[in-house]
Scaffold this active site. Structure first.
Site, PDB file in Angstrom:
ATOM      1  N   THR B 152      -8.500  50.124  40.955  1.00  0.00           N
ATOM      2  CA  THR B 152      -8.602  49.198  41.622  1.00  0.00           C
ATOM      3  C   THR B 152      -7.685  49.107  42.532  1.00  0.00           C
ATOM      4  OG1 THR B 152      -7.819  47.025  41.002  1.00  0.00           O
ATOM      5  CG2 THR B 152      -7.140  48.350  39.604  1.00  0.00           C
ATOM      6  N   ARG B 153      -7.588  48.040  43.107  1.00  0.00           N
ATOM      7  CA  ARG B 153      -5.611  47.842  43.511  1.00  0.00           C
ATOM      8  C   ARG B 153      -5.382  46.872  43.872  1.00  0.00           C
ATOM      9  NH1 ARG B 153      -6.192  46.014  49.261  1.00  0.00           N
ATOM     10  NH2 ARG B 153      -8.313  45.303  49.457  1.00  0.00           N
ATOM     11  N   HIS B 157      -9.602  40.345  36.905  1.00  0.00           N
ATOM     12  CA  HIS B 157      -9.758  38.970  36.371  1.00  0.00           C
ATOM     13  C   HIS B 157     -11.442  38.958  35.546  1.00  0.00           C
ATOM     14  CE1 HIS B 157      -6.965  37.640  38.857  1.00  0.00           C
ATOM     15  NE2 HIS B 157      -7.606  38.243  39.931  1.00  0.00           N
ATOM     16  N   HIS B 160     -13.926  41.695  36.800  1.00  0.00           N
ATOM     17  CA  HIS B 160     -13.166  43.267  36.457  1.00  0.00           C
ATOM     18  C   HIS B 160     -13.362  43.476  35.087  1.00  0.00           C
ATOM     19  CE1 HIS B 160     -11.217  41.557  40.464  1.00  0.00           C
ATOM     20  NE2 HIS B 160     -11.603  42.201  40.856  1.00  0.00           N
ATOM     21  N   ARG B 246     -19.936  45.867  43.481  1.00  0.00           N
ATOM     22  CA  ARG B 246     -20.709  45.949  44.740  1.00  0.00           C
ATOM     23  C   ARG B 246     -19.756  46.108  46.232  1.00  0.00           C
ATOM     24  NH1 ARG B 246     -19.982  40.250  46.801  1.00  0.00           N
ATOM     25  NH2 ARG B 246     -21.974  39.888  48.155  1.00  0.00           N
TER      26      ARG B 246
END
Lengths: 358, 358
Positions: B152-153, B157, B160, B246
């Protein structure tokens, strides 16, 4: 199970050497891994009525028809208490598996079996009854290689849906695989369960991620050892994984809730191709605002929706509202129709599994 | 990444043969699988200032300190358009990866590198900055063998959180692995993101199922090829799996939403030990009454909570209510405090990922 290839590569009932090896170390004399004895017992009187080497017929007790032939290669007696201690880890006669073994005939007979009949399953259950060859062909035609079996003998509530959906997230599909066969008093009949499950999948599952089918094998309630048997015969059905929830194939409090998880780590590598998909206790959590397991929800029991089987049955037979977080309204409707048709004295007997995938 | 062992077994920048093999077929001249060129470019003038065989120093452009030494074994020029076509599948100069390659120096220099400095990362990010050796040791001490990395960057939410929790259900634990390093205008700063993620895990994850750490590598936005690079360096960090959602590492609409899933099936078996945990588009569904993916929810877009990044930013900077089904209130509080402190002209720039794990 033998006739349809569910117990491949067994070709008949186990002899003494196999029985002993399976009880003591889950290994047949050939070296093959097998977790629970598959034996045929008869009374001493019956055993005395034919010689070793005889070709005998196995008869359906209900209608007297021959369902299989068998060449008897060995007659032997067993230490039933030893079988119970090794397979069930208890000698308690109240344990349903122990009870079954202790009530067996005195003599086991071994030998290869030729199955002549499918025991009425195809006629009774229609397309729900699929052979291992049929499920393997179906998986192939659907392009599924990673397939998880979900073992059930009950309708599916949201905790069971969650287990199946976690599997769908990480596999090509799920086989909802129901126990067909003799019902115990209080079990939901197969047609009601099938309808409840079909209603659930139609409304809440994506098409081509889930298939419902049944298999003809009674429960032994051997907990961890039975979880291994459940994985073994799913290998024949073409499943790469078996969902193993809390207290899989357990009964009462004979087994630790995750004994059936741990046993997969204790057997020699390569014993089984079909692997466990181990999932913790599952429930709705109000603080999470969703379904979760004890591995993904850090909250307390009081934050979780916990409904006992007894309370659920009471709600269903009284027609009072069951929370949608516990079970889908469409599923509850099917169950309510069934409960509504039951006589009062039957209602108290009906069992519904609350949270585990038993 | 070279200095801390993130790019093992690379020991320096690629030469022409490796560059060519990696572009064309993701294979170095040694036969080693590698999905994206790792090269060092300089201007023609700089390249002319030293000979092949020279031992040179690589200098931090900010403070002039030497961060590595390198023995130059080869100087070569490349067909940048070929690199872009093979790695990014586009020559569009608006693609940020293409832009980066096209703006590179004219000459690539190859050779083994000795890293002298960790580039200020340990000082800047503290214990969030973990080397591959440190994460592997940590996983071992926690008894984790099946570990999924979540790339992740951005803050996390509920979509995730769902991805990470599916992984936790089927793995020993999840490494939430954030990109550290140069920020683009509008990115959430690392300290805000770290705090938001820590708030989420403290309130909604079970202890010892999740760890947060960071790694020093900028995005290339190469979509499927970058997903392979993300899996490759996670192998060095000790992760058995990489969660691939995705449009992983995608940008704009250059890649199909699941190209990064499919590419893992196209590389030769054995190329990577770290395997993808492929998960579909994730969201809250009102009809399901829970988080789901397009593989587990059969309902329609109108049943799902879909918030664009633009709309979310607007809600956050205006202080209006964001549905708890989209993001945890504790996380929103951290983000609101940050947005509240931004000047008006900065607010419109801030990007928040809505649904994918980019």
């Amino acid at each position: 199970m033998m006739g349809i290839g569910g117990f491949t590569p067994l070709n008949g009932f186990m002899n003494y050497a196999d029985w002993r090896g399976v009880c003591a170390g889950m290994t047949m004399s050939s070296g093959l891994f097998w977790p629970i004895p598959i034996t045929l017992s008869v009374s001493r009187e019956t055993a005395d009525s034919f010689k070793t080497g005889s070709d005998i017929a196995l008869i359906d007790p209900d209608d007297g028809s021959a369902i299989a032939t068998m060449v008897v290669t060995e007659k032997y007696s067993i230490d039933k208490a030893h079988e119970c201690a090794t397979v069930f880890h208890t000698a308690d006669p109240d344990h349903p598996g122990v009870k079954m073994v202790m009530e067996q005939g005195e003599i086991n007979i071994a030998g290869p079996v030729k199955v002549l009949s499918q025991g009425g399953f195809p006629e009774k259950y229609g397309e729900l009854f699929m052979s291992p060859q049929e499920t393997r062909q179906m998986f192939q035609s659907m392009g599924w290689s990673k397939v998880a079996a979900f073992q059930t003998r009950n309708p599916m509530h949201r905790s069971h849906e969650y287990l199946a959906k976690v599997a769908i997230e990480v596999c090509d599909g799920v086989l909802i695989h129901s126990l067909l066969g003799n019902l115990k008093p209080g079990d939901i009949p197969a047609d009601v369960r099938t309808r409840a499950i079909a209603t659930l999948t139609e409304n809440y599952f994506v098409k081509k991620t889930v298939v419902q089918a049944g298999y003809p094998l009674d429960m032994r309630y051997a907990g961890p050892r039975e979880a291994l048997l459940h994985a073994l015969f799913r290998q024949n059905y073409g499943c790469s994984h078996l969902i193993v929830g809390r207290d899989h194939a357990g009964v009462g409090s004979y087994y630790g809730p995750f004994d059936a998880h741990h046993i997969f780590d204790k057997i020699p590598k390569g014993s089984l191709e079909t692997q466990p998909l181990k999932i913790d206790w599952t429930f709705w959590c109000y603080r999470c605002g969703g379904m979760a397991s004890a591995r993904t929800c850090p909250h307390k029991d009081e934050d979780r929706l916990l409904l006992s089987g007894t309370k659920l049955r009471k709600m269903l037979s009284e027609g009072s509202a069951v929370p949608a977080e516990f079970s889908r309204p469409e599923v509850l409707e099917v169950l309510r129709a069934y409960y509504g048709g039951l006589a009062e004295h039957e209602k108290v007997e009906v069992k519904l599994s609350g949270h585990s995938a038993k």
